[in-house]
Write an enzyme that holds these catalytic residues in place. Structure first.
Site, mmCIF file in Angstrom:
data_model
loop_
_atom_site.group_PDB
_atom_site.id
_atom_site.type_symbol
_atom_site.label_atom_id
_atom_site.label_comp_id
_atom_site.label_asym_id
_atom_site.label_seq_id
_atom_site.Cartn_x
_atom_site.Cartn_y
_atom_site.Cartn_z
ATOM 1 N N THR A 367 48.285 -59.848 -31.056
ATOM 2 C CA THR A 367 48.534 -59.286 -29.714
ATOM 3 C C THR A 367 48.131 -57.823 -29.637
ATOM 4 O OG1 THR A 367 50.796 -58.603 -30.184
ATOM 5 C CG2 THR A 367 50.494 -60.848 -29.373
ATOM 6 N N GLU A 1368 51.037 -63.673 7.224
ATOM 7 C CA GLU A 1368 50.962 -62.242 6.918
ATOM 8 C C GLU A 1368 52.223 -61.447 7.237
ATOM 9 O OE1 GLU A 1368 47.482 -62.301 9.562
ATOM 10 O OE2 GLU A 1368 46.665 -60.839 8.173
#
Ligand SMILES: Cc1cc2nc3c(=O)[nH]c(=O)nc-3n(C[C@H](O)[C@H](O)[C@H](O)COP(=O)(O)OP(=O)(O)OC[C@H]3O[C@@H](n4cnc5c(N)ncnc54)[C@H](O)[C@@H]3O)c2cc1C
Ligand code: FES
Ligand code: FES
Length: 1436
Positions: A367, A1368
């Site tokens: 990682t 929206e």
């Protein structure tokens, strides 16, 4: 080739599993063999608490064995032809040839054995699954471990503990070579629609936890892994488990609801913060809560759900167990084209390998190394992977502390600490507790499960959460090499990599000893990040003090900070000087000054936020002082004074993780026919397919024969002349087919993009970092990317460099025209008002962060110049137009197909068309299919986002708060090209009044031309910016008048029938109703009083409450823009196929369309199918956006159905009891067409900008939201405690989808206004290019309580079944959180005597919150003279 998604291993003759008394059973549904055993046997993690002592070096076993005999998976015909393989690490500088034999890689995927003879160490599991095994359910979202879209479950068997460990992991960071002997489970492996779905898949879909569905497989796998380990998880475990998964659509609430159905709860929120159950007290003193939630219709019915039966799960492959138990072990070596992977079998071999390859990294979780390789271009020819060395997993309790093996994962360390701490006396556990605290927020569960303790320590990241704590805790590191063992302290010299205190190249870290703390010793951990979880700390710290005895004199003090230097920094001198001082306020004061002097951060420090970081240094110190003082008081109440009550708030935790929601919506009309689905909360049509990974997105499509990959070379300069482009080296690489520059596109390099021409590939000059310069086409993605890096471009910087709105204003750098709207007489009104104030607010941009990046596949058909374009877009016709104009081809030859889109939010219109035009040009030129998929970083760099805005206002008002005159200027940062910016400012002007009647108004708006990537449409299209400007103005008026913002909002709101500034009529009855209901539902007055009481009693924590109204006009501004078409076929078996012009991008439009067909034709939904959107079936489609996709297309679908019904009416009435099959066949026999098109002309709308009047909108969506937050004045952290939303949605066609739109948009808005912050360098380079730098809301950010209520519909309208479009509007309501924080900050400032106006810009990040809560600490920090340094970033 085996098919890992479809089958299972054969039943073994005899079980070698430790629980051998278990029995085998065949699951008839899934056709799998399952091992029936107790659930406790299914878990593996418990083994981690078994303390084990390290074996002596010589005892390490050397085993031999192979996976011979297993059938290999042949290489895919599409796989890159491999170069001749080396048998092991090839000789190179400092590298002797390895004595090992190349290994075959053997692992399992979904119960099928995978043997890879030519495993390339550079290959990660994600592309291997997707491209090689064709398991495309696991998605690419970022490639860096930050989004969770690629989550899979890894299972490993430990032959010593005899336990299986299942853990979630990010496939994008797992090298396939690390998987030897592991079992990988992907979303395909747990269930599918053919053989049966898994309860997790079923519930996430049926609870409406999927919208675009792109995050869903990752969510499913995180949840599934949790259930494998904990079949009845707690709510804490649940929220932890989902902490590493991002969703941009849903707002997480429905996902949590789905997961909660597995928890062992009884409807209680488990939030017994005051020791009282929510059910007993009513949440937040809201009486009647429980009763209300019972009486309302539900979005899903739990009774239908498949039960979770842990015995039905895939078992760990017995072959792998046997291999682990019996197979002689040997070192494995995988040789790729460039890289060699060595997995030593024993400690001795590991050390030998380290001698041989001293520069090779020791990769555990990958990682740290993985992102380094991927994003920073670091290359390692040899990797040593000691994942099998037992000695690295030691857990040993010694008399002086706990010793943890360097190879333990951080998740294992977390479990071990959680187990150990309660068993030890409290005084011994100070360091352990501090570590555990940080392990709870460090990254997400996937990264924690992969990352190792050793890797974490050795990476020495500047923002490491654990290193400061390990350092203050006097931990020691045990190192080993062939020369023997030694110990070094984990101290500042180690962290600085001083050669005498660091590992020698041939050494490895074996374990870490964490000493137990002593009596009178205290250790604390602090961190502040942009987001509470899964976000690297901006500053973190470990602090330890030891008093020796109870007299309170400092004997030892140790303070380390992360995030403020190139590595973890020790405030050594400060600590030294404080030794011997008593623990009191004067010591604290001295400590702060000393630390600020020692940990001096220059103004230009990387990472920016310098003053915030300086403040955090001492704010954490203060917290530590209070924490220790409080414990001292507890330990010895006689000698230590109590903290003042109101100071105690500094120590309380802000974040509660238990979420609770109440959703209220109207039931479907009782007069409806029973089978009519309209008004019912129908699950998303693709919900189950999202959850099983069967839903196909653009990049999931299989490769076409001879397919090529296209990638871009982008400008690295913001404004420069292109002096030369050298392609020679790039072209010479194998696999590179072509590189296109502007020259190749001569004559077609300019697209008419909406209102302005835009260049496809930069010619002569570049205008922003990220502008497209070349397109590299190669036979694989890897080769194309390699070649792109070899393209050499020489630039010459040019002046001016304009990045910010202020700079654009200074240089008068604007796009034309300016837009203006005037109503009433502003100048006259200013003469009569009581007060006038002038102010401004600045609002930053926003990244779309759709989970599926820009993707397309262009396939030339090889005949008649036809071309098919499969693309993730909101606007297929536009893509078709742009491609045909680039190819100079007629539209009837180029077809654009969209099955579904993994999130768009406005970002897949113009930007996609530019990419598609270039890709199509390449496909035509080369006569081969070309795929172009942007990586997350490229996507964020190239495609722009929401426009940053500056709003300047002058407002005239009466003393009662009534606004009489408002004069506003809007400036948007358009970037280097106009794109949709003009439309955005126009919509901004038309919507800026929000819910208020301003009798005299003037608003002007300009688009600034800057050297940034061009900004574009993003959900809300200008409204979220202008709405915030207006609401800020109202808030400031309220402060001036000494009134509450709520009162000033109420006074100025539209009442009943009125006129907008563009003279369109508005009936505001529903607005007032929403407002009133929201005030009542949120118990506003009660809670306002409670907030005030809290604020009076708490100095360092403050609460804030804000309620905001919403009027969102819906409409596209012209009749033509609203036209929509549909096509409905009835087949002779009675089944129906519908298609329309709308794009399914998560909002559920296809589901609603099927509901429409079902209602109109009175046919069950199951008999209606929808395959996707194509310009071939529906020509001239309009853009899917503006909240009206279902509205417009639904009317077209309805029209087509009615045409069909009219035709078939005589047949139906002759045989009313017949079926659709009967009617269709009769119609066929009578030669009546069973296919019809439908059309809707659009809504009449117009706008005359000259006159400033018109009727641009069809209707208004009204709403209101009330949010309560708590802030930490010392760190700037905040928590949304509760949000109440009331929306007027008309008659909802599908309440589940509509609630999903409202809450999803709300959370996206909350992100916009609080944590989503784009960072640019002073040279215009975007820093924030992935989820690790740019934080969208995660599960930890959502309101603890969320109440959503739909207003009872009152009026019928022209819209589809009187519904309203909701895509929206809800986004703006996120600003209720902004204003609640504003309220809390105001309270803090008032208490500190700061009574002047409060100017807060958006987003209100922890930095802005902290710095606005001015106090003695903000006064103490050094400030830099502006201009005396070059800042790391500039506010854009
Ligand atoms: C998405 C994401 C989020 C993150 N969030 C956080 C966060 O919030 N807080 C935080 O502190 N960190 C965070 N990190 C960083 C993370 O903690 C580290 O990447 C991780 O701990 C490294 O461990 P690893 O095993 O994967 O190391 P690897 O990548 O395998 O190795 C890293 C380095 O350590 C060396 N090494 C490993 N083991 C040994 C050994 N035994 N002896 C000698 N050298 C060794 C290797 O040579 C290599 O140079 C995040 C990382 C990612 C990708
Ligand atoms: S793609 Fe792997 S975490 Fe984002
Ligand atoms: S549904 Fe989660 S990202 Fe779209």
């Amino acid at each position: 080739m085996t098919s890992p998604g479809s089958a299972f291993w054969r039943r073994p003759a005899r079980c070698e599993h430790p629980g051998a008394e278990s029995s085998w059973k065949r699951n008839e549904l899934t056709e799998r063999w399952i091992l029936v055993r107790s659930s406790s046997q299914l878990t593996g993690l418990s083994s981690l608490s078994n303390p084990r002592v390290a074996r002596p070096l010589g005892a390490a076993r050397r085993l031999l064995g192979s996976a011979a005999g297993s059938p290999a998976i042949p290489r895919s015909p599409r796989a890159r032809p491999s170069a001749p393989r080396r048998p092991g690490p090839g000789p190179g500088p400092g590298m002797a040839a390895a004595p090992h034999v190349a290994a075959e890689l053997l692992f399992y995927v979904n119960g099928r054995k995978v043997i890879e003879k030519n495993a390339d160490p550079e290959t990660m599991l994600l592309p291997y699954l997707r491209k090689k095994l064709r398991l495309t359910g696991t998605k690419y979202g970022c490639g860096g471990g930050g989004c969770g879209a690629c989550t899979v479950m890894i299972s490993r068997y430990n032959p010593i503990t005899k336990k299986i460990r299942h853990y979630p992991a990010n496939a994008c960071l797992i090298p396939i070579c690390s998987l030897y002997g592991a079992a990988v489970t992907t979303v395909e492996g747990i269930g599918n629609t053919r053989t049966g779905i898994h309860p997790v898949q079923e519930r996430i879909a049926k609870c409406h936890g999927t919208q675009c569905g792109f995050c869903t497989p990752g969510m499913v796998m995180s949840m599934y892994t949790l259930l494998r380990n904990h079949p009845e998880p707690s709510l804490d475990q649940l929220t932890d488990a989902l902490g590493g998964n991002l969703c941009r659509c849903t707002g997480y609430r429905p996902i949590i609801d789905a997961c909660k159905t597995f928890c062992n709860t009884t409807g209680c929120c488990q939030n017994k913060e005051n020791g009282i159950c929510c059910l007993a007290q009513g949440i937040n003193e809201l009486p009647g809560f429980e009763e209300e939630s019972k009486t309302h219709p539900k979005l899903f019915s739990e009774e239908e759900f498949l039960p979770l039966d842990p015995t039905q799960e895939l078992i760990f492959p017995p072959e792998l167990m046997m291999m682990a138990e019996k197979q002689p072990k040997r070192t494995r070596v995988f040789g790729g084209e460039r890289m060699t992977w060595i997995s030593p079998v024993s400690l001795v071999e590991l050390l030998e390998a380290k001698v041989k390859y001293p520069q090779a990294p020791v990769v555990m979780g990958n990682t740290s190394v993985g992102p380094e390789v991927k994003f920073k271009g670091v290359f390692y020819p040899v990797i040593i992977a000691p994942d099998r060395i037992e000695e690295l997993s030691v857990v040993s309790h010694e008399y002086n502390g706990l010793t943890l093996g360097a190879g333990l994962s951080l998740a294992q360390v977390k479990d071990i600490l959680a187990n150990v701490i309660p068993k030890l006396p409290e005084e011994k556990t100070q360091t352990l507790r501090a570590l555990l605290k940080h392990l709870g927020t460090l990254a997400g569960p996937q990264i924690r499960s992969m990352a190792s303790l050793g890797g974490h320590i050795m990476s020495r990241h500047l923002d490491s959460d654990l290193n400061p704590l390990l350092a203050v805790g006097n931990c020691t590191l045990k190192l080993l090499s062939k020369d023997g063992e030694r110990q070094i302290p984990l101290n500042d010299q180690f962290l600085k990599k001083c050669s005498n205190m660091d590992l020698k190249p041939e050494e490895i870290l074996i374990s870490v000893n964490i000493p137990y703390s002593r009596k009178w010793e205290f250790v604390s951990a602090f961190r502040q990040a942009q987001r509470q979880q899964n976000a690297l700390a901006i500053v973190n710290s470990g602090m330890r003090v030891f008093f020796g005895e109870g007299e309170g004199i400092i004997r030892e003090l140790s303070i380390y900070y992360g995030g403020v230097g190139p590595t973890t920094i020790c405030a050594k001198n400060s600590c030294q000087k404080l030794i011997g001082r008593p623990w009191n306020e004067s010591m604290l004061d001295a400590a702060c000054r000393l630390v600020l002097e020692e940990v001096a951060l220059p103004g230009s420090a990387p990472g920016g936020r310098v003053e915030f970081k300086r403040t955090l240094l001492i704010s954490f110190l203060f917290k530590f002082y209070l924490e220790v003082s409080q414990i001292l008081k507890r330990m010895d109440p006689v000698h230590y004074p109590s903290l003042e009550d109101k100071y105690e708030s500094a120590l309380e935790e802000l974040h509660s993780r238990h979420h609770w929601s109440i959703l209220k919506f109207q039931d479907a009309d009782p007069r409806q026919l029973p089978q009519d689905p309209v008004g019912h909360p129908i699950m998303h049509l693709s919900g189950i397919k999202h959850a099983t990974g069967e839903a196909i997105y653009c990049d999931d499509m299989p490769a076409v024969d001879q397919e090529l990959f296209l990638t871009f070379v982008t400008s690295s300069r913001a404004h420069a002349k292109i002096v030369s482009i050298d392609l020679s080296e790039a072209l010479s690489l194998p696999g590179v087919v072509d590189i296109m520059t502007a020259e190749h596109l001569e004559g077609v390099n300019n697209l008419s993009l909406l209102t302005e021409h835009e260049t496809l590939l930069a010619k002569d000059e570049v205008f922003c970092v990220g502008q497209l310069v070349c397109a590299v086409i190669a036979d694989s993605e890897v080769q194309a990317k390699k070649a792109a890096k070899r393209v050499k471009i020489i630039y010459k910087d040019m002046e001016p460099l304009i990045l910010t709105i202020e700079e654009a204003i200074q240089h008068k750098s604007f796009f034309e025209p300016e837009r203006k709207l005037e109503y009433g007489n502003v100048d006259e009104a200013f003469k009569v008002v009581d007060q006038i104030l002038e102010g401004e607010i600045y609002m930053g941009g926003q990244e779309h962060f759709y989970m599926e990046t820009q993707s397309m596949l262009v396939v030339p058909k090889g005949e008649d110049q036809e071309m098919d374009i499969y693309v993730s877009t909101q606007f297929p016709k536009y893509i078709q137009d742009m491609v045909t104009s680039t190819l100079k081809a007629p539209a009837n030859k180029v077809m654009c197909h969209v099955r579904r889109v993994g999130g768009a939010f406005g970002g897949k219109v113009t930007k996609t068309s530019v990419l598609a035009a270039i890709t199509a040009f390449a496909a035509r030129k080369l006569g081969r299919a070309v795929r172009c998929i942007l990586e997350r970083g490229e996507d964020m760099l190239i495609t722009g986002g929401r426009h940053p805005y500056l709003g300047r206002y002058k407002v005239g008002f009466m003393n009662n708060g009534k606004v009489l005159a408002l004069d506003v200027e809007h400036y948007s940062n358009g970037g280097f090209s106009l794109d949709e910016s003009l439309l955005v400012i126009e919509m901004g002007i038309l919507k800026m009044d929000n819910a208020y009647k301003f009798p005299n108004l003037r608003c002007r708006a300009r688009v600034c031309r800057t050297n940034l990537p061009s900004n574009t449409a993003l959900r809300g299209f200008g409204f979220p910016q202008v709405g915030l400007i207006t609401e800020s103005c109202i808030t400031e008026v309220a402060a001036k008048c000494g009134l509450s913002p709520k009162k000033v909002r109420t006074i100025n709101m539209y009442k009943e029938i009125d006129q907008t500034p563009y003279k369109q009529e508005i009936d505001a009855k529903s607005l007032i109703q929403c407002w009133r209901e929201c005030v009542t539902m949120s118990s506003y007055s009660l809670r306002k009083a409670a907030v005030e009481k809290f604020n009076a009693e708490n100095y360092w924590k403050k609460k804030g409450l804000a309620i905001v109204p919403l009027k969102f006009p819906v409409g596209l501004g012209s009749l033509a823009a609203g036209q929509a078409a549909a096509l409905v076929h009835i087949y002779l078996d009675g089944s129906v196929l519908v298609t329309h012009g709308g794009i399914e991008m998560g909002q559920g439009v296809h589901t609603k369309m099927i509901q429409v067909v079902s209602r109109e034709l009175r046919i069950p939904m199951a008999n209606v199918h929808l395959r996707g959107t194509s310009t071939e079936t529906i020509p001239n489609t309009n853009v899917s956006g503006g909240s009206v996709v279902a509205d417009l297309n639904g009317l077209a679908v309805k029209d087509a159905c009615q045409t069909l019904l009219k035709r078939l009416e005589p047949i139906i009435s002759k045989n009313p009891r017949g079926t659709w099959k009967d009617w269709a066949q009769t119609a066929f026999m009578e030669s009546i067409s069973l296919s019809a098109t439908g059309f809707f002309r659009g809504y009449e709308s117009d706008m005359d900008w000259e006159k400033g009047e018109g009727h641009p909108f069809e209707y208004f969506v009204f709403g209101a939201a009330c949010s309560e937050v708590e802030i930490d004045c010392l760190t700037g952290d905040h928590k949304t405690i509760r949000t109440d939303i009331v929306m007027d949605v008309g008659y909802s066609i599908n309440p589940a989808l509509d609630i999903g739109q409202v809450e999803g948009a709300f959370i996206q808005g909350m992100g916009l206004y609080t944590i989503e912050e784009l960072n640019y360098s002073p040279q215009g380079v975007l820093y924030t290019r992935g989820p690790n730098q740019y934080k969208i809301p995660a599960i930890c950010d959502i309101p603890t309580e969320l109440h959503i209520s739909f207003l009872s519909p009152s009026q019928n309208s022209n819209t589809l079944y009187s519904s309203k479009g909701l895509g929206e509007s809800g986004l703006f309501l996120g600003c209720s959180v902004f204003f609640a924080i504003h309220d809390a900050v105001s309270a803090a400032r008032q208490e500190r005597g700061l009574l002047g106006p409060l100017k807060l810009n958006s987003p209100l990040t922890p930095e802005k919150i902290r710095m606005a809560c001015e106090d003695k600490f903000t006064k103490m920090i050094p400030r830099d003279e502006p201009g005396s340094y070059i800042p790391w970033n500039i506010p854009i």
